[in-house]
Design a protein around this motif. Sequence first.
Motif, PDB file in Angstrom:
ATOM      1  N   LEU A 382       0.809  -1.219   0.000  1.00  0.00           N
ATOM      2  CA  LEU A 382       0.000   0.000   0.000  1.00  0.00           C
ATOM      3  C   LEU A 382       0.842   1.268   0.000  1.00  0.00           C
ATOM      4  O   LEU A 382       0.301   2.372   0.055  1.00  0.00           O
ATOM      5  N   LEU A 383       2.181   1.101  -0.042  1.00  0.00           N
ATOM      6  CA  LEU A 383       3.080   2.258   0.004  1.00  0.00           C
ATOM      7  C   LEU A 383       4.088   2.168  -1.135  1.00  0.00           C
ATOM      8  O   LEU A 383       4.324   1.092  -1.693  1.00  0.00           O
ATOM      9  N   PRO A 384       4.715   3.308  -1.473  1.00  0.00           N
ATOM     10  CA  PRO A 384       5.781   3.268  -2.485  1.00  0.00           C
ATOM     11  C   PRO A 384       6.922   2.370  -2.020  1.00  0.00           C
ATOM     12  O   PRO A 384       7.102   2.156  -0.815  1.00  0.00           O
ATOM     13  N   PRO A 385       7.719   1.836  -2.938  1.00  0.00           N
ATOM     14  CA  PRO A 385       8.852   0.986  -2.537  1.00  0.00           C
ATOM     15  C   PRO A 385       9.804   1.732  -1.613  1.00  0.00           C
ATOM     16  O   PRO A 385       9.990   2.945  -1.732  1.00  0.00           O
ATOM     17  N   SER A 386      10.371   0.989  -0.663  1.00  0.00           N
ATOM     18  CA  SER A 386      11.348   1.596   0.234  1.00  0.00           C
ATOM     19  C   SER A 386      12.556   2.085  -0.551  1.00  0.00           C
ATOM     20  O   SER A 386      12.918   1.520  -1.591  1.00  0.00           O
ATOM     21  N   HIS A 387      13.166   3.116  -0.034  1.00  0.00           N
ATOM     22  CA  HIS A 387      14.364   3.663  -0.678  1.00  0.00           C
ATOM     23  C   HIS A 387      15.452   2.596  -0.686  1.00  0.00           C
ATOM     24  O   HIS A 387      15.671   1.910   0.326  1.00  0.00           O
ATOM     25  N   THR A 469      -0.372  10.118  -6.205  1.00  0.00           N
ATOM     26  CA  THR A 469      -0.569   9.421  -4.936  1.00  0.00           C
ATOM     27  C   THR A 469       0.763   8.945  -4.361  1.00  0.00           C
ATOM     28  O   THR A 469       0.996   9.018  -3.153  1.00  0.00           O
ATOM     29  N   ALA A 470       1.641   8.453  -5.218  1.00  0.00           N
ATOM     30  CA  ALA A 470       2.947   7.977  -4.747  1.00  0.00           C
ATOM     31  C   ALA A 470       3.717   9.100  -4.062  1.00  0.00           C
ATOM     32  O   ALA A 470       4.382   8.877  -3.043  1.00  0.00           O
ATOM     33  N   ASP A 471       3.635  10.326  -4.616  1.00  0.00           N
ATOM     34  CA  ASP A 471       4.307  11.462  -3.989  1.00  0.00           C
ATOM     35  C   ASP A 471       3.712  11.754  -2.615  1.00  0.00           C
ATOM     36  O   ASP A 471       4.439  12.050  -1.649  1.00  0.00           O
ATOM     37  N   LEU A 472       2.385  11.698  -2.529  1.00  0.00           N
ATOM     38  CA  LEU A 472       1.721  11.952  -1.248  1.00  0.00           C
ATOM     39  C   LEU A 472       2.126  10.919  -0.207  1.00  0.00           C
ATOM     40  O   LEU A 472       2.465  11.259   0.937  1.00  0.00           O
ATOM     41  N   LEU A 473       2.110   9.654  -0.592  1.00  0.00           N
ATOM     42  CA  LEU A 473       2.455   8.599   0.355  1.00  0.00           C
ATOM     43  C   LEU A 473       3.931   8.652   0.737  1.00  0.00           C
ATOM     44  O   LEU A 473       4.292   8.378   1.886  1.00  0.00           O
ATOM     45  N   ASP A 474       4.776   9.012  -0.217  1.00  0.00           N
ATOM     46  CA  ASP A 474       6.200   9.153   0.104  1.00  0.00           C
ATOM     47  C   ASP A 474       6.415  10.288   1.093  1.00  0.00           C
ATOM     48  O   ASP A 474       7.222  10.165   2.022  1.00  0.00           O
ATOM     49  N   TYR A 475       5.667  11.377   0.910  1.00  0.00           N
ATOM     50  CA  TYR A 475       5.752  12.489   1.865  1.00  0.00           C
ATOM     51  C   TYR A 475       5.278  12.030   3.253  1.00  0.00           C
ATOM     52  O   TYR A 475       5.917  12.327   4.276  1.00  0.00           O
ATOM     53  N   GLY A 476       4.166  11.283   3.302  1.00  0.00           N
ATOM     54  CA  GLY A 476       3.683  10.769   4.582  1.00  0.00           C
ATOM     55  C   GLY A 476       4.687   9.851   5.248  1.00  0.00           C
ATOM     56  O   GLY A 476       4.860   9.876   6.477  1.00  0.00           O
ATOM     57  N   LEU A 477       5.359   9.023   4.443  1.00  0.00           N
ATOM     58  CA  LEU A 477       6.409   8.165   4.983  1.00  0.00           C
ATOM     59  C   LEU A 477       7.522   8.978   5.625  1.00  0.00           C
ATOM     60  O   LEU A 477       8.030   8.637   6.693  1.00  0.00           O
ATOM     61  N   CYS A 478       7.889  10.061   4.962  1.00  0.00           N
ATOM     62  CA  CYS A 478       9.018  10.866   5.448  1.00  0.00           C
ATOM     63  C   CYS A 478       8.695  11.575   6.757  1.00  0.00           C
ATOM     64  O   CYS A 478       9.498  11.569   7.689  1.00  0.00           O
ATOM     65  N   VAL A 479       7.523  12.203   6.837  1.00  0.00           N
ATOM     66  CA  VAL A 479       7.245  13.056   7.995  1.00  0.00           C
ATOM     67  C   VAL A 479       6.564  12.312   9.135  1.00  0.00           C
ATOM     68  O   VAL A 479       6.558  12.809  10.268  1.00  0.00           O
ATOM     69  N   LEU A 522      -2.145  10.878   6.640  1.00  0.00           N
ATOM     70  CA  LEU A 522      -3.240  11.063   5.683  1.00  0.00           C
ATOM     71  C   LEU A 522      -4.476  11.626   6.374  1.00  0.00           C
ATOM     72  O   LEU A 522      -5.186  12.474   5.819  1.00  0.00           O
ATOM     73  N   VAL A 523      -4.738  11.176   7.591  1.00  0.00           N
ATOM     74  CA  VAL A 523      -5.875  11.713   8.344  1.00  0.00           C
ATOM     75  C   VAL A 523      -5.669  13.199   8.614  1.00  0.00           C
ATOM     76  O   VAL A 523      -6.594  14.014   8.461  1.00  0.00           O
ATOM     77  N   ASN A 524      -4.455  13.575   9.012  1.00  0.00           N
ATOM     78  CA  ASN A 524      -4.170  14.994   9.259  1.00  0.00           C
ATOM     79  C   ASN A 524      -4.366  15.821   7.998  1.00  0.00           C
ATOM     80  O   ASN A 524      -4.915  16.931   8.039  1.00  0.00           O
ATOM     81  N   ILE A 525      -3.893  15.306   6.877  1.00  0.00           N
ATOM     82  CA  ILE A 525      -4.031  16.032   5.610  1.00  0.00           C
ATOM     83  C   ILE A 525      -5.503  16.174   5.238  1.00  0.00           C
ATOM     84  O   ILE A 525      -5.952  17.243   4.800  1.00  0.00           O
ATOM     85  N   ALA A 526      -6.280  15.097   5.431  1.00  0.00           N
ATOM     86  CA  ALA A 526      -7.713  15.158   5.117  1.00  0.00           C
ATOM     87  C   ALA A 526      -8.416  16.200   5.979  1.00  0.00           C
ATOM     88  O   ALA A 526      -9.298  16.928   5.502  1.00  0.00           O
ATOM     89  N   ARG A 527      -8.042  16.296   7.234  1.00  0.00           N
ATOM     90  CA  ARG A 527      -8.695  17.253   8.131  1.00  0.00           C
ATOM     91  C   ARG A 527      -8.332  18.692   7.787  1.00  0.00           C
ATOM     92  O   ARG A 527      -9.146  19.604   7.961  1.00  0.00           O
ATOM     93  N   ASP A 528      -7.111  18.898   7.292  1.00  0.00           N
ATOM     94  CA  ASP A 528      -6.591  20.262   7.137  1.00  0.00           C
ATOM     95  C   ASP A 528      -6.523  20.721   5.685  1.00  0.00           C
ATOM     96  O   ASP A 528      -5.709  21.589   5.357  1.00  0.00           O
ATOM     97  N   ILE A 529      -7.353  20.179   4.798  1.00  0.00           N
ATOM     98  CA  ILE A 529      -7.287  20.565   3.381  1.00  0.00           C
ATOM     99  C   ILE A 529      -7.435  22.079   3.233  1.00  0.00           C
ATOM    100  O   ILE A 529      -6.629  22.739   2.557  1.00  0.00           O
ATOM    101  N   PHE A 538      -0.393  22.599  -0.448  1.00  0.00           N
ATOM    102  CA  PHE A 538      -1.330  21.754  -1.181  1.00  0.00           C
ATOM    103  C   PHE A 538      -0.793  20.330  -1.212  1.00  0.00           C
ATOM    104  O   PHE A 538       0.139  20.024  -1.960  1.00  0.00           O
ATOM    105  N   TYR A 539      -1.392  19.497  -0.365  1.00  0.00           N
ATOM    106  CA  TYR A 539      -0.923  18.120  -0.254  1.00  0.00           C
ATOM    107  C   TYR A 539      -1.783  17.140  -1.046  1.00  0.00           C
ATOM    108  O   TYR A 539      -1.416  15.974  -1.183  1.00  0.00           O
ATOM    109  N   LEU A 540      -2.932  17.583  -1.542  1.00  0.00           N
ATOM    110  CA  LEU A 540      -3.725  16.704  -2.398  1.00  0.00           C
ATOM    111  C   LEU A 540      -2.988  16.509  -3.715  1.00  0.00           C
ATOM    112  O   LEU A 540      -2.531  17.468  -4.330  1.00  0.00           O
ATOM    113  N   PRO A 541      -2.853  15.275  -4.188  1.00  0.00           N
ATOM    114  CA  PRO A 541      -2.122  15.033  -5.446  1.00  0.00           C
ATOM    115  C   PRO A 541      -2.810  15.720  -6.628  1.00  0.00           C
ATOM    116  O   PRO A 541      -4.043  15.755  -6.717  1.00  0.00           O
TER     117      PRO A 541
END
Length: 673
Positions: A382-387, A469-479, A522-529, A538-541
């Motif tokens: 469900l996530l981008p490949p690990s670095h 979506t991959a960019d969004l999930l990668d950002y979520g992985l990082c932070v 992702l929950v935080n991003i959804a709440r704070d659009i 702007f975190y929505l892809p």
Amino acid sequence: MTALAYYQIHLIYTLPILGLLGLLTSPILTKFDIYKISILVFIAFSATTPWDSWIIRNGAWTYPSAESGQGVFGTFLDVPYEEYAFFVIQTVITGLVYVLATRHLLPSLALPKTRSSALSLALKALIPLPIIYLFTAHPSPSPDPLVTDHYFYMRALSLLITPPTMLLAALSGEYAFDWKSGRAKSTIAAIMIPTVYLIWVDYVAVGQDSWSINDEKIVGWRLGGVLPIEEAMFFLLTNLMIVLGLSACDHTQALYLLHGRTIYGNKKMPSSFPLITPPVLSLFFSSRPYSSQPKRDLELAVKLLEKKSRSFFVASAGFPSEVRERLVGLYAFCRVTDDLIDSPEVSSNPHATIDMVSDFLTLLFGPPLHPSQPDKILSSPLLPPSHPSRPTGMYPLPPPPSLSPAELVQFLTERVPVQYHFAFRLLAKLQGLIPRYPLDELLRGYTTDLIFPLSTEAVQARKTPIETTADLLDYGLCVAGSVAELLVYVSWASAPSQVPATIEEREAVLVASREMGTALQLVNIARDIKGDATEGRFYLPLSFFGLRDESKLAIPTDWTEPRPQDFDKLLSLSPSSTLPSSNASESFRFEWKTYSLPLVAYAEDLAKHSYKGIDRLPTEVQAGMRAACASYLLIGREIKVVWKGDVGERRTVAGWRRVRKVLSVVMSGWEGQ
């Protein structure tokens, strides 16, 4: 009403409460809790047995004979077996109440500013001797139960209670009754709650002649005309002694957590410590001075998190003290570095600040490591490949570089604003316990954040760093996924015997933590659009709006045709937008649920996929992990069920709902989610 035998008092009044407290504390009870309660049970049993035998032989209290139908099962040294059970039951009840009353506290915050010397502690412990003499001196003491001696029971209490209580008060009284940290309130609650209940049980038992107190051996004051004041004093003073003993154990643990290197000579408490050396002895004989700086650092971290990350701080109460204090330091570092990099008033050159933080990581952990077995790096479906440079589940971690206090001070003085030194010092305490890589990922997430707020040119070109979506999930992985992964390493450091044996098993736990961390982001991003858009974030892809082609990994959506005009509406909220602001216009219509609900649904899928891996964490941290996750995931549920996806205005979850959900998950596992 039929009179109750002694064993029936236990069956009806004490054992059910003991069982209830056991059920309530079972998810959060640690090995250290069990150890300190067991020590107190042993001491209570050993000290009270000869004392109780003595006062029975002197006729202070009696119990019905077997012929009466209310008799006891038997005696040893004249003490009924049921009385021995009471020694254990009372101590465990008070111990479990103490665990519940103090679990939300950080042990180290109650430490006194300075450490008393062993000599001064010994002198304090001698103070009760003349008091004992005054209470025990009597012109005509007699062991004959028929001889009137109304002060016998009171003097006997003084002999039992005064020496150990005064010794414990000298050692840890200041710690137990520290008002600033809130420990005093919890200490008083831990004493009074079981005391009031046990006094009531004693009132019932004496009123029904389950046992009797000799009128010739008491002063004659009775509560409610039934219970001698000495009996009430017994429960109050013995519970005071039990709680002071438990506090002495916590006092020792706090000294280890905050000053381990200074007092114990190394970072890790010897494994034999809790089994061979009682904490009280360690407190009494170890009188080396310690700095007040670590406590001030922790206080500043707590103050920061209470203000900026209250949900995390409250949920962290579910973790054992050792894990929680380390997590507070870790999370404070993450918050401080975010402020350093993200706030123009703090740093005029955020990229230079990122370089500074990276240099600090090199100072603590050395250069970035490369995977020793890259073929065993796992990724979530469900996530981008690990670095590819992400190290696999290493354990134990390689030895960190040698770092002297002088080197740390020099770095902080030269390169870190003084108001943030505390967070860097707290991270330095985790040297050797956590790896560097997740922190490098966090810096990569900060680099993405630096692109915001979007420039006028980027707004006009509809260009953001989150294209798919991959960019969004990668950002979520990082932070967020990175911080969750660090939590796993902190928990492993506290329970090395429960670390999975193979790389594959460790990787499964780490990947699960990254899934959960990303889900919460992702929950935080959804709440704070909307809130993010008004700040130019702007975190929505862009692929959500049909402005970019989506990758194979996509967040499922239920709309039939993408709407680029919706992205323009969001852009109009940005301070950098040259588009007419439609926010104040009556024509402004934005279907928030169209974009918030898919994020929440994907977050829930990620969270559910992570449950199995997270349940392989050390047993003692699972309740805390579930509590922290449930606290955040509840926001997603509120978005979906209560707010129906409408996040046009930022809302909060009622405190009582959050507490109810956390308790449900802690007690019932993920099924309560």
